[in-house]
Design a protein around this motif. Structure first.
Motif, PDB file in Angstrom:
ATOM      1  N   ALA A   5      43.336  31.200  43.018  1.00 59.89           N
ATOM      2  CA  ALA A   5      42.353  32.160  42.517  1.00 59.89           C
ATOM      3  C   ALA A   5      41.084  31.452  42.075  1.00 59.89           C
ATOM      4  O   ALA A   5      41.130  30.442  41.362  1.00 59.89           O
ATOM      5  N   ALA A   6      39.914  31.981  42.501  1.00 62.03           N
ATOM      6  CA  ALA A   6      38.619  31.406  42.123  1.00 62.03           C
ATOM      7  C   ALA A   6      37.546  32.464  42.266  1.00 62.03           C
ATOM      8  O   ALA A   6      37.564  33.266  43.197  1.00 62.03           O
ATOM      9  N   SER A   7      36.587  32.452  41.315  1.00 57.27           N
ATOM     10  CA  SER A   7      35.402  33.300  41.398  1.00 57.27           C
ATOM     11  C   SER A   7      34.243  32.416  41.823  1.00 57.27           C
ATOM     12  O   SER A   7      33.841  31.497  41.086  1.00 57.27           O
TER      13      SER A   7
ATOM     14  N   VAL B  27      40.707  40.888  46.395  1.00 59.22           N
ATOM     15  CA  VAL B  27      39.338  40.376  46.322  1.00 59.22           C
ATOM     16  C   VAL B  27      38.430  41.405  45.663  1.00 59.22           C
ATOM     17  O   VAL B  27      38.674  42.616  45.702  1.00 59.22           O
ATOM     18  N   TYR B  28      37.345  40.881  45.053  1.00 54.97           N
ATOM     19  CA  TYR B  28      36.226  41.671  44.547  1.00 54.97           C
ATOM     20  C   TYR B  28      34.975  41.011  45.117  1.00 54.97           C
ATOM     21  O   TYR B  28      34.700  39.841  44.840  1.00 54.97           O
ATOM     22  N   LEU B  29      34.177  41.727  45.917  1.00 50.25           N
ATOM     23  CA  LEU B  29      33.039  41.161  46.621  1.00 50.25           C
ATOM     24  C   LEU B  29      31.786  41.966  46.327  1.00 50.25           C
ATOM     25  O   LEU B  29      31.805  43.195  46.361  1.00 50.25           O
ATOM     26  N   GLY B  30      30.685  41.286  46.051  1.00 53.23           N
ATOM     27  CA  GLY B  30      29.425  41.975  45.780  1.00 53.23           C
ATOM     28  C   GLY B  30      28.386  41.001  45.281  1.00 53.23           C
ATOM     29  O   GLY B  30      28.211  39.914  45.843  1.00 53.23           O
ATOM     30  N   VAL B  31      27.685  41.378  44.204  1.00 53.20           N
ATOM     31  CA  VAL B  31      26.640  40.529  43.635  1.00 53.20           C
ATOM     32  C   VAL B  31      26.785  40.478  42.126  1.00 53.20           C
ATOM     33  O   VAL B  31      27.252  41.421  41.486  1.00 53.20           O
TER      34      VAL B  31
ATOM     35  N   PRO C  73      25.035  36.435  45.349  1.00 52.22           N
ATOM     36  CA  PRO C  73      26.304  36.813  45.983  1.00 52.22           C
ATOM     37  C   PRO C  73      27.484  36.313  45.150  1.00 52.22           C
ATOM     38  O   PRO C  73      27.489  35.178  44.667  1.00 52.22           O
ATOM     39  N   LEU C  74      28.511  37.178  44.999  1.00 52.26           N
ATOM     40  CA  LEU C  74      29.681  36.872  44.172  1.00 52.26           C
ATOM     41  C   LEU C  74      30.944  37.164  44.975  1.00 52.26           C
ATOM     42  O   LEU C  74      31.103  38.250  45.529  1.00 52.26           O
ATOM     43  N   LEU C  75      31.861  36.156  45.016  1.00 48.04           N
ATOM     44  CA  LEU C  75      33.132  36.301  45.726  1.00 48.04           C
ATOM     45  C   LEU C  75      34.253  35.988  44.755  1.00 48.04           C
ATOM     46  O   LEU C  75      34.447  34.835  44.364  1.00 48.04           O
ATOM     47  N   ARG C  76      35.032  37.002  44.352  1.00 47.11           N
ATOM     48  CA  ARG C  76      36.199  36.778  43.500  1.00 47.11           C
ATOM     49  C   ARG C  76      37.429  36.879  44.404  1.00 47.11           C
ATOM     50  O   ARG C  76      37.838  37.977  44.793  1.00 47.11           O
TER      51      ARG C  76
END
Length: 738
Positions: A324-326, A360-364, A439-442
């Motif tokens: 797991a990594a953000s 996953v959680y994807l966005g900004v 950009p953010l990738l959890r």
């Protein structure tokens, strides 16, 4: 004497009953009657023999309910949803032998009981299948199993809601909307952008003075330089005749506007052309070649750049995360609340987590005006509860295929959007304090272990009203489906606008010639290989000008048809495709009555047939239909059909037919012996058995053979002999299901 006569009559009746019972037990016949099959509780399960309506057969009744089917698998598609059954039953239950079908039920209500109103379709194959449910709004789906006796199972769990996939602007590819895709009258005045109709689109002398309504020609209807000095009468253009913004730089001569001609304060933003936000596209495309542009801002998973990935969308590098990594990109992107941003991520899960799921959680991430402080959807300085507009709380299953997700964000609100916003018509919103985005990738959120790869991340601003799609059929785009100002001059073919396409009383003209359009004929060239469209159809001609294909709205059968032509061995062969028919023939030798064809039609009662014919010429006998398994070699498995014979060189087999030999042993004279045939799986719902013995002493030592207890799984075979010692008889059996 009276008592003696009564007793004699009773004895006769008893003897008749005994003889009748012996005939049945020997398998001879059931005369004008039926045998009732009951279970251990005495409940009627089947009736074998003559039925109440005069027919004869084996009818299954009062069967137990089948097990509950597994839950449906539902997905959204254009125009509706798909519902699939995987062929399984709840709790691992096995399929009963009297299973008949799976009913697919759907309702807009989240809680409903399946009935005839909610029934949408059925699945008739035991392996499972997928059906399409046409709908305009979201529906809930349940499955019900039924047996051959009509008994229903308990319905499956309800799955939903799922609705049809919308066609949005980003689904429409640039240039895909051609004249064939536009329905008649689809392009109205509101759909034609400023300057779209220029001198190229209008033929010479097409516009006459009586055809133009007073005030109809505004600057929005005129292309740059369309009106020159020779077209304007002296003194005709006065101040009152000029609409606001009608005079642009293209209409003014160099140095025509001096300071003395501009009223103080008269030049406002509304007097300018298309805004800067609509003409500048901010775009970030990160192909993950440099992991240093990303930082882990949450959890403890590791990350690295992997090279040599051959199926990467651009280059051969991916960002790989283990555990797991953000991950957040370190670069700030200025956020203009007036612009529409599109965020796209391409990723996959290569190794499943040892605990948890690949969520996953994807966005900004929102960033404040200082360029450092994070702003989540509530305004807090946190990496959690950010703007997950590309994908929120979704599992990416393990596989080699890439998953591409897209989300949209525009504007601000007191509470930002934390869920998926995949529709550009309803984009998510950033928190009011957001000035930059990253950009953010959890990845692998809440999981232990697991590996995910990210191939590409893009952030771009999207001008509204742009159409990009491949999901458009001819005539699908109507006037209501086209955004205002979508059709510009570059989207109109030269000469494509004629008098019938323009507003009444505005423009008229008998013939428009421009490029490939001449009169009532649309063609790609005047000679050689070309495509020609007329009021009677569409034709394709080769370089010699010979017709090789055509679409005819009404052929010799009165139906619309698509036909192709090819010359071989000195004859012109043709193939004609119409609704339900594919016909083949030779020009001048065959007609509708003698053509070869493959035809599909209804027999009524829910039954259909597929007909094949080789056709014939003149009075000749129809030829032969050959069906081969591979290369048309005579050594292949094949079936030859002609007017006289049906030839199958191999062994014919069918799922509803089984046959074999069983040995029946008798131990006493006139006392039947039996043997069971088991382990079959004959297809059908009604089963008939045929038996005959391999014997040289029929009628003397071998009195007869028979069968009963006939099911899809087997039967019991009987033989009766006069031999007083143990004797074996080989009995051939045949079982047919219908």
């Amino acid at each position: 004497m009276t008592n003696l006569a009564t007793e004699v009559a009773q004895l006769k009746r008893r003897i008749a009953q005994i003889e009748k019972g012996q005939r049945i037990s020997h398998g001879a016949s059931i005369e004008n009657a039926a045998v009732e099959v009951r279970d251990e509780d005495g409940s009627l399960r089947a009736i074998v023999g003559q039925q109440g309506d005069g027919t004869t057969g084996a009818i299954i009744v009062n069967g137990p309910p089948p097990p509950q089917p597994s839950d449906p698998i539902v997905a959204s598609v254009l125009g509706g949803v798909t519902a699939s059954w995987d062929g399984l039953f709840a709790a691992g239950a096995l399929m009963p032998l009297d299973w008949a079908r799976i009913e697919v039920h759907a309702s807009t209500a989240p809680v409903f009981t399946p009935d005839s109103v909610t029934l949408q379709s059925t699945i008739e194959t035991a392996q499972g299948a997928t059906v399409v449910i046409a709908c305009e709004t979201a529906v809930y789906v349940r499955l019900v199993a039924r047996t051959t006796s009509g008994t229903a199972s308990a319905p499956s769990s309800t799955v939903g809601p799922y609705g049809p996939t919308p066609v949005v602007a980003t689904d429409v590819l640039d240039g895909i909307v051609t004249t064939l895709k536009l329905a008649d009258d689809a392009v109205t005045a509101a759909k034609v952008a400023t300057g779209a109709i220029g001198t190229t689109e209008i033929s010479d002398s097409a516009i006459t003075t009586p055809k133009i309504v007073a005030g109809a020609v505004q600057t929005a209807q005129l292309d740059a330089e369309a009106v020159n000095a020779s077209k304007i009468a002296a003194g005709a253009v006065t101040t009152a005749k000029l609409a606001a913004l009608a005079v642009t730089a293209n209409e003014l001569a160099a140095n025509a506007v001096t300071a003395g001609k501009i009223l103080a304060g008269s030049v406002s933003a509304q007097a300018l052309t298309i805004g800067v936000a609509q003409s500048i596209v901010t775009k970030l495309t990160d192909t993950m070649a440099d992991s240093s542009t990303w930082a882990r801002v949450g959890e403890t998973g590791t990350y690295t750049t992997v090279t040599g990935v051959t199926d990467a969308v651009a280059g051969s590098t991916v960002l790989q995360v283990a555990g797991a990594a953000s991950m957040e990109r370190t670069e700030n992107i200025p956020y203009d609340a007036a612009a529409l941003y599109r965020v796209t991520v391409r990723l996959r899960t290569t190794t499943a987590p040892t605990a948890g799921s690949a969520t996953v959680y994807l966005g900004v991430s929102g960033i404040a005006a200082d360029g450092t402080t994070r702003v989540n959807v509530t305004g807090a300085n946190a990496i959690t509860s950010q703007h997950y507009i590309a994908l929120s709380n979704t599992v990416i299953t393990v596989g080699t295929a890439w998953t591409t997700v897209t989300g949209y964000i525009q504007g601000t609100a007191a509470t930002g959007t934390a869920v998926t916003a995949a529709d550009p018509r309803t984009p998510g919103k950033a928190h009011t304090n957001v000035r930059y985005i990253r950009p953010l990738l959890r990845l692998l959120n809440g999981a232990t272990g697991g590996v995910m790869q990210v191939d590409q991340v893009t952030v771009e601003t999207v001008p509204t009203g742009v159409v990009n799609s491949v999901n458009i059929v001819d005539g699908a785009i109507t006037a209501n489906a086209i955004a205002a100002n979508t059709i510009t001059a570059t989207k109109l073919a030269a000469g494509s606008v004629d008098a019938t396409a323009l507003k009444a009383d505005a423009i008229t003209g008998k013939t428009i010639t421009g490029g490939t359009i001449t009169g009532a004929t649309v063609q790609t060239a005047t000679s050689g290989a070309r495509l020609v469209m007329t009021s009677s159809g569409l034709a394709v001609l080769d370089s010699a000008g010979d017709l090789v294909a055509e679409i005819d709205p009404s052929d010799s059968t009165g139906r619309s048809a698509f036909a192709t032509y090819d010359t071989r061995f000195g004859k012109e062969y043709y193939a004609v495709f119409t609704g339900g028919d594919l016909r083949f023939g030779i020009t001048g030798a065959t007609d509708v009555a003698t053509e070869a064809f493959a035809s599909y039609s209804s027999l009524g009662g829910g039954l259909y047939e597929l007909l094949l014919s080789s056709g014939y010429e003149g009075s000749a006998v129809p030829g032969q239909v050959n069906i081969y398994s591979a290369t048309s070699s005579t050594n292949d498995s094949h079936i030859d059909l002609n007017a006289a014979t049906t030839i199958t060189p191999g062994i014919f087999s069918a799922g509803n037919i089984a046959y074999g030999t069983v040995t029946v042993t008798t131990t006493a004279a006139n006392s039947p012996g039996s043997a069971a045939v088991t382990g079959l799986n004959v297809k059908g719902s009604t089963f008939r058995a045929y038996v005959t013995a391999s014997s040289g002493v029929p009628g003397t030592q071998l009195l007869g053979v028979s069968a009963n207890n006939v099911t899809s799984a087997g039967m019991t075979v009987f033989a009766t002999r006069t031999n007083t010692t143990s004797t074996s008889t080989n009995v051939y059996w045949l079982l047919i299901g219908t």
